[in-house]
Design a protein around this motif. Structure first.
Motif, PDB file in Angstrom:
ATOM      1  N   HIS A 277       0.820  -1.199   0.000  1.00  0.00           N
ATOM      2  CA  HIS A 277       0.000   0.000   0.000  1.00  0.00           C
ATOM      3  C   HIS A 277       0.868   1.269   0.000  1.00  0.00           C
ATOM      4  CE1 HIS A 277      -3.962  -1.809   0.357  1.00  0.00           C
ATOM      5  NE2 HIS A 277      -3.427  -2.707   1.166  1.00  0.00           N
ATOM      6  N   ILE A 278       2.003   1.204   0.665  1.00  0.00           N
ATOM      7  CA  ILE A 278       2.885   2.369   0.718  1.00  0.00           C
ATOM      8  C   ILE A 278       3.383   2.721  -0.687  1.00  0.00           C
ATOM      9  CG2 ILE A 278       5.128   3.203   1.522  1.00  0.00           C
ATOM     10  CD1 ILE A 278       4.600   1.558   4.108  1.00  0.00           C
ATOM     11  N   SER A 279       3.795   1.719  -1.440  1.00  0.00           N
ATOM     12  CA  SER A 279       4.280   1.980  -2.790  1.00  0.00           C
ATOM     13  C   SER A 279       3.177   2.541  -3.674  1.00  0.00           C
ATOM     14  CB  SER A 279       4.857   0.701  -3.399  1.00  0.00           C
ATOM     15  OG  SER A 279       5.320   0.971  -4.698  1.00  0.00           O
ATOM     16  N   TYR A 280       1.978   1.970  -3.587  1.00  0.00           N
ATOM     17  CA  TYR A 280       0.860   2.509  -4.370  1.00  0.00           C
ATOM     18  C   TYR A 280       0.567   3.949  -3.959  1.00  0.00           C
ATOM     19  CZ  TYR A 280      -0.651  -1.556  -7.060  1.00  0.00           C
ATOM     20  OH  TYR A 280      -0.730  -2.582  -7.979  1.00  0.00           O
ATOM     21  N   ALA A 281       0.662   4.252  -2.678  1.00  0.00           N
ATOM     22  CA  ALA A 281       0.418   5.630  -2.225  1.00  0.00           C
ATOM     23  C   ALA A 281       1.453   6.586  -2.820  1.00  0.00           C
ATOM     24  CB  ALA A 281       0.437   5.693  -0.697  1.00  0.00           C
ATOM     25  N   LEU A 282       2.704   6.185  -2.824  1.00  0.00           N
ATOM     26  CA  LEU A 282       3.754   7.031  -3.405  1.00  0.00           C
ATOM     27  C   LEU A 282       3.523   7.223  -4.904  1.00  0.00           C
ATOM     28  CD1 LEU A 282       6.890   5.577  -1.569  1.00  0.00           C
ATOM     29  CD2 LEU A 282       5.742   7.754  -1.117  1.00  0.00           C
ATOM     30  N   HIS A 283       3.201   6.134  -5.604  1.00  0.00           N
ATOM     31  CA  HIS A 283       2.916   6.232  -7.034  1.00  0.00           C
ATOM     32  C   HIS A 283       1.694   7.128  -7.274  1.00  0.00           C
ATOM     33  CE1 HIS A 283       5.585   2.739  -7.496  1.00  0.00           C
ATOM     34  NE2 HIS A 283       5.698   3.135  -8.751  1.00  0.00           N
ATOM     35  N   ALA A 284       0.688   7.015  -6.422  1.00  0.00           N
ATOM     36  CA  ALA A 284      -0.529   7.826  -6.586  1.00  0.00           C
ATOM     37  C   ALA A 284      -0.234   9.310  -6.414  1.00  0.00           C
ATOM     38  CB  ALA A 284      -1.598   7.378  -5.595  1.00  0.00           C
ATOM     39  N   ILE A 285       0.597   9.657  -5.462  1.00  0.00           N
ATOM     40  CA  ILE A 285       0.961  11.065  -5.256  1.00  0.00           C
ATOM     41  C   ILE A 285       1.632  11.616  -6.507  1.00  0.00           C
ATOM     42  CG2 ILE A 285       2.498  12.619  -3.969  1.00  0.00           C
ATOM     43  CD1 ILE A 285       1.947  10.765  -1.510  1.00  0.00           C
ATOM     44  N   VAL A 286       2.541  10.846  -7.068  1.00  0.00           N
ATOM     45  CA  VAL A 286       3.239  11.267  -8.284  1.00  0.00           C
ATOM     46  C   VAL A 286       2.261  11.339  -9.458  1.00  0.00           C
ATOM     47  CG1 VAL A 286       5.028  10.637  -9.947  1.00  0.00           C
ATOM     48  CG2 VAL A 286       5.466  10.405  -7.499  1.00  0.00           C
ATOM     49  N   ALA A 287       1.372  10.342  -9.584  1.00  0.00           N
ATOM     50  CA  ALA A 287       0.423  10.301 -10.702  1.00  0.00           C
ATOM     51  C   ALA A 287      -0.562  11.462 -10.642  1.00  0.00           C
ATOM     52  CB  ALA A 287      -0.324   8.968 -10.699  1.00  0.00           C
ATOM     53  N   VAL A 288      -1.085  11.750  -9.476  1.00  0.00           N
ATOM     54  CA  VAL A 288      -2.013  12.885  -9.334  1.00  0.00           C
ATOM     55  C   VAL A 288      -1.273  14.181  -9.615  1.00  0.00           C
ATOM     56  CG1 VAL A 288      -3.398  14.188  -7.675  1.00  0.00           C
ATOM     57  CG2 VAL A 288      -3.615  11.707  -7.789  1.00  0.00           C
ATOM     58  N   GLY A 289      -0.058  14.288  -9.134  1.00  0.00           N
ATOM     59  CA  GLY A 289       0.749  15.480  -9.394  1.00  0.00           C
ATOM     60  C   GLY A 289       1.048  15.681 -10.862  1.00  0.00           C
ATOM     61  N   ALA A 290       1.147  14.589 -11.604  1.00  0.00           N
ATOM     62  CA  ALA A 290       1.420  14.693 -13.037  1.00  0.00           C
ATOM     63  C   ALA A 290       0.196  15.182 -13.803  1.00  0.00           C
ATOM     64  CB  ALA A 290       1.865  13.342 -13.583  1.00  0.00           C
ATOM     65  N   VAL A 291      -0.989  14.937 -13.269  1.00  0.00           N
ATOM     66  CA  VAL A 291      -2.225  15.312 -13.956  1.00  0.00           C
ATOM     67  C   VAL A 291      -2.701  16.707 -13.566  1.00  0.00           C
ATOM     68  CG1 VAL A 291      -4.662  14.690 -14.256  1.00  0.00           C
ATOM     69  CG2 VAL A 291      -2.930  12.912 -14.242  1.00  0.00           C
ATOM     70  N   LEU A 292      -2.539  17.066 -12.298  1.00  0.00           N
ATOM     71  CA  LEU A 292      -3.019  18.366 -11.816  1.00  0.00           C
ATOM     72  C   LEU A 292      -1.935  19.426 -11.924  1.00  0.00           C
ATOM     73  CD1 LEU A 292      -4.894  17.291  -8.577  1.00  0.00           C
ATOM     74  CD2 LEU A 292      -5.874  17.791 -10.815  1.00  0.00           C
ATOM     75  N   PRO A 293      -2.199  20.505 -12.642  1.00  0.00           N
ATOM     76  CA  PRO A 293      -1.210  21.584 -12.735  1.00  0.00           C
ATOM     77  C   PRO A 293      -0.930  22.178 -11.350  1.00  0.00           C
ATOM     78  CG  PRO A 293      -2.998  21.920 -14.302  1.00  0.00           C
ATOM     79  CD  PRO A 293      -3.398  20.775 -13.412  1.00  0.00           C
ATOM     80  N   GLY A 294       0.314  22.429 -11.087  1.00  0.00           N
ATOM     81  CA  GLY A 294       0.695  23.048  -9.824  1.00  0.00           C
ATOM     82  C   GLY A 294       0.819  22.075  -8.670  1.00  0.00           C
TER      83      GLY A 294
ATOM     84  N   ILE B  22      -0.463  10.480 -21.314  1.00  0.00           N
ATOM     85  CA  ILE B  22       0.421   9.510 -20.650  1.00  0.00           C
ATOM     86  C   ILE B  22       0.216   9.571 -19.140  1.00  0.00           C
ATOM     87  CG2 ILE B  22       2.831   8.886 -20.191  1.00  0.00           C
ATOM     88  CD1 ILE B  22       3.430  10.101 -23.031  1.00  0.00           C
ATOM     89  N   SER B  23       0.119  10.772 -18.599  1.00  0.00           N
ATOM     90  CA  SER B  23      -0.080  10.941 -17.157  1.00  0.00           C
ATOM     91  C   SER B  23      -1.416  10.359 -16.714  1.00  0.00           C
ATOM     92  CB  SER B  23       0.005  12.418 -16.781  1.00  0.00           C
ATOM     93  OG  SER B  23       1.286  12.925 -17.075  1.00  0.00           O
ATOM     94  N   LEU B  24      -2.463  10.558 -17.499  1.00  0.00           N
ATOM     95  CA  LEU B  24      -3.773   9.979 -17.176  1.00  0.00           C
ATOM     96  C   LEU B  24      -3.711   8.454 -17.205  1.00  0.00           C
ATOM     97  CD1 LEU B  24      -6.219  12.350 -19.080  1.00  0.00           C
ATOM     98  CD2 LEU B  24      -6.023  12.052 -16.590  1.00  0.00           C
ATOM     99  N   TRP B  25      -2.997   7.907 -18.186  1.00  0.00           N
ATOM    100  CA  TRP B  25      -2.856   6.464 -18.269  1.00  0.00           C
ATOM    101  C   TRP B  25      -2.117   5.924 -17.039  1.00  0.00           C
ATOM    102  CZ3 TRP B  25       1.592   3.361 -19.010  1.00  0.00           C
ATOM    103  CH2 TRP B  25       1.328   2.024 -19.318  1.00  0.00           C
ATOM    104  N   PHE B  26      -1.075   6.621 -16.612  1.00  0.00           N
ATOM    105  CA  PHE B  26      -0.329   6.214 -15.418  1.00  0.00           C
ATOM    106  C   PHE B  26      -1.235   6.266 -14.195  1.00  0.00           C
ATOM    107  CE2 PHE B  26       2.749   7.287 -11.924  1.00  0.00           C
ATOM    108  CZ  PHE B  26       3.365   6.049 -11.872  1.00  0.00           C
ATOM    109  N   LEU B  27      -2.015   7.328 -14.063  1.00  0.00           N
ATOM    110  CA  LEU B  27      -2.949   7.462 -12.941  1.00  0.00           C
ATOM    111  C   LEU B  27      -3.940   6.296 -12.937  1.00  0.00           C
ATOM    112  CD1 LEU B  27      -3.906   9.349 -10.602  1.00  0.00           C
ATOM    113  CD2 LEU B  27      -5.411  10.423 -12.273  1.00  0.00           C
ATOM    114  N   TYR B  28      -4.468   5.955 -14.111  1.00  0.00           N
ATOM    115  CA  TYR B  28      -5.391   4.829 -14.231  1.00  0.00           C
ATOM    116  C   TYR B  28      -4.734   3.534 -13.759  1.00  0.00           C
ATOM    117  CZ  TYR B  28      -7.401   0.805 -16.617  1.00  0.00           C
ATOM    118  OH  TYR B  28      -7.883  -0.436 -16.902  1.00  0.00           O
ATOM    119  N   ARG B  29      -3.514   3.282 -14.207  1.00  0.00           N
ATOM    120  CA  ARG B  29      -2.836   2.041 -13.818  1.00  0.00           C
ATOM    121  C   ARG B  29      -2.560   1.976 -12.324  1.00  0.00           C
ATOM    122  NH1 ARG B  29      -0.578  -1.618 -17.606  1.00  0.00           N
ATOM    123  NH2 ARG B  29       1.063  -2.138 -16.128  1.00  0.00           N
TER     124      ARG B  29
END
Length: 107
Positions: A1-18, A84-91
């Protein structure tokens, strides 16, 4: 779960400006996956390590292939990297939901 949380933070950050997630945070998540995947060998959880590592590798390759778009035309670069960022977020979220349901990821 920790790894998914870290990936999720990066994925959301890639999609949301700022709200850019750090590349360092992504590296921490990938290193964590690489170090801990041996502990899951032979179990259904091993598929999640493979899923996360492959997601990052595929995204990195797609970002590298589409990087010239930024030089040639800015708008196509934004569009490509946004998709690409949306696809990463989905995965990331698809995998995290499967982990929560104790299901293996497809090969």
């Amino acid at each position: 779960h920790i790894s998914y949380a870290l990936h999720a933070i990066v994925a959301v950050g890639a999609v949301l400006p700022g709200a850019q997630g750090s590349v360092l945070l992504l590296l921490v998540a990938v290193i964590l996956d690489l170090v801990k995947r041996g502990d899951a060998a032979g179990s259904w959880q091993a598929s999640h390590f493979r899923w996360r590592i492959r997601s990052v590798v595929f995204c990195a390759l797609l970002y590298a292939v589409t990087a010239p778009l930024w030089v040639l035309l800015i708008a196509p670069g934004w569009i490509a990297w946004g998709l690409i960022s949306l696809w990463f977020l989905y995965r990331v979220f698809r995998g995290w939901l499967a982990l929560n349901d104790r299901r293996a990821m497809p090969v």
